[in-house]
Design a protein around this motif. Structure first.
Motif: not given
Length: 196
Positions: A21, A25, A30, A34-35, A38, A50, A56-57, A60
Motif C-alpha cells: 500500500a 499510494f 490515494y 487500486n486495491m 495493492i 479485505y 482503502k482508507s 492509508y
C-alpha cells in the motif's frame, strides 16, 4: 496449522499489504490507488486484503498512524536521552525532539511527503489537524516544568514550524540539503526564545 503459526502468517501478510500500500499510494496517489494493485503487489488475494483492512482508507490511515507512532517514538526517545544527560532548558529539549522528528521526515521521506502534502481519504485533513493538536498538547506538557518554560503561543509557533519544515525536509533533493534545512530551522527556533 497451529494458532501461533497462523498468527505469524497473518502478521506477515498484514505487513506485506502495508508495504505494498505504501508503494502504490506513493506512486499513484490515494485517489488513483487500486486495491487489486495493492493485493497483487503484496502477493496476496483481494480477500486477504479485505480480511485485514476494511477499505482503502483503512490502509492509508493505518500507514499514517504507524508513521506517526514512529515519529513520536523518535522525538520522545531523543527528549528522554537529553533529560537523562541533564538537559533542563525547555527550548533545547523541544529542539532536540524536533531534530529527531525532522530527521525522521527525511528517513521516511516517501511517507512524509505523502502525508504532509495533503490528499488522502475523506476526513483525513480533520485527522491530521487532530493529531497536530495532540502533538501541540504533548509539546506543551513536555516543556513545562523545565528551565525557561515555553508559553502556549511559542509552542504553537514552534510546532507549526516543525510541521512545515518536515514537509520541506522530506522533499529535499539530497541528505546534505535536508541536514542544512534542519539546522537552519532549529537555529530560527532558537532565535524566537534567546537565552539572554
Amino acid at each position: 496449522m497451529t494458532e501461533v503459526a497462523g498468527s505469524k502468517r497473518a502478521q506477515i501478510t498484514r505487513a506485506a499489504l502495508l508495504e505494498a500500500a505504501r508503494e502504490v499510494f506513493s506512486a499513484a496517489g490515494y485517489d488513483a490507488a487500486n486495491m487489486v494493485d495493492i493485493a497483487d503487489r503484496a502477493g496476496a488475494s483481494i480477500g486477504s486484503l479485505y480480511h485485514h483492512f476494511a477499505a482503502k482508507s483503512d490502509l492509508y490511515i493505518t500507514l499514517y498512524n504507524e508513521y506517526q507512532r514512529r515519529q513520536q517514538h523518535r522525538s520522545a526517545q531523543a527528549f528522554r536521552t537529553a533529560l537523562d544527560r541533564g538537559e533542563k532548558d525547555a527550548l533545547q529539549l523541544f529542539i532536540i525532539g524536533t531534530r529527531a522528528y525532522l530527521e525522521g521526515c527525511w528517513e521516511e521521506r516517501e511517507l512524509a511527503t505523502m502525508f504532509l502534502s495533503g490528499g488522502g481519504p475523506a476526513g483525513f485533513g480533520l485527522l491530521t489537524r487532530q493529531r497536530f493538536r495532540e502533538w501541540l498538547h504533548a509539546n506543551s506538557t513536555l516543556t513545562n516544568g523545565h528551565t525557561r518554560p515555553l508559553s502556549e503561543m511559542l509552542v504553537l509557533c514552534l510546532t507549526a514550524m516543525a510541521t512545515e519544515a518536515g514537509r520541506e525536509v522530506a522533499s529535499a533533493p539530497s541528505r546534505a540539503k535536508a541536514r542544512r534545512m534542519v539546522d537552519e530551522v532549529l537555529e530560527l527556533m532558537r532565535r524566537l526564545y534567546p537565552s539572554s
